[in-house]
Write a protein that holds these residues in place. Structure first.
Motif, PDB file in Angstrom:
ATOM      1  N   THR A  41      44.144  43.042  32.736  1.00 56.01           N
ATOM      2  CA  THR A  41      42.679  43.085  32.598  1.00 56.01           C
ATOM      3  C   THR A  41      42.209  44.536  32.486  1.00 56.01           C
ATOM      4  N   GLN A  87      31.931  43.045  32.023  1.00 56.40           N
ATOM      5  CA  GLN A  87      32.667  44.149  31.394  1.00 56.40           C
ATOM      6  C   GLN A  87      31.755  45.314  31.012  1.00 56.40           C
ATOM      7  N   ASN A 111      35.598  40.098  33.686  1.00 53.68           N
ATOM      8  CA  ASN A 111      35.346  39.705  32.298  1.00 53.68           C
ATOM      9  C   ASN A 111      33.860  39.487  32.032  1.00 53.68           C
ATOM     10  N   LYS A 127      42.948  45.690  29.042  1.00 56.60           N
ATOM     11  CA  LYS A 127      42.034  45.036  28.089  1.00 56.60           C
ATOM     12  C   LYS A 127      40.730  45.813  27.942  1.00 56.60           C
ATOM     13  N   LEU A 144      39.025  38.468  38.499  1.00 55.24           N
ATOM     14  CA  LEU A 144      39.242  38.728  37.077  1.00 55.24           C
ATOM     15  C   LEU A 144      38.104  38.161  36.231  1.00 55.24           C
TER      16      LEU A 144
END
Length: 129
Positions: free
Chosen positions: A86, A26, A23, A89, A19
């Motif tokens: 995630t 991205q 992030n 997001k 994860l």
């Protein structure tokens, strides 16, 4: 182009690294995958993050937590929920596929070649160039 799986583990604490990689990268995030399989009567899932190829270099990493997370279609679980959050997001759909288990392959590298073939056939990865 080189497409290679990078195994982080089986999805326990290494899921948080997956994860975090998502992030941190991205801007390169291409796909988020859930690969479902069955091993010894257990329904399991591998979670995969596919990044866009580097430029220059044309290296495309596929980060994987292999076969350590219960299949959320049979056993809802927090680890898959974190992955789904995630994906949401970053406005990504989790692409779900059913695949053979890695245990039937003589070497892990053969398993990863099998997965790359499946992902190319389904147009999640670019074909050989």
């Amino acid at each position: 182009m080189i497409q290679r799986f990078i195994e982080l583990g089986e999805g326990y604490s290494d899921l948080y690294e997956l994860l975090e990689l998502t992030n941190a990268n991205q801007h390169r995030l291409q796909h988020m995958l859930a690969l479902h399989t069955k091993i010894e009567q257990k329904e399991l899932t591998s979670l995969v993050v596919v990044l866009k190829p580097t430029d220059p270099g044309k290296f495309q990493p596929l980060y994987i937590c292999r076969e350590g997370i219960p299949n959320p279609n049979f056993t809802p679980n927090k680890r898959y929920d974190l992955f789904a959050q995630t994906a949401s997001k970053y406005d990504k759909q989790i692409c779900e596929l059913t695949v053979k288990p890695s245990s039937i392959f003589y070497e892990k590298e053969l398993y990863y070649q099998y997965l790359i073939g499946i992902l190319r056939l389904n147009h999640y990865l670019l074909p050989l160039q």
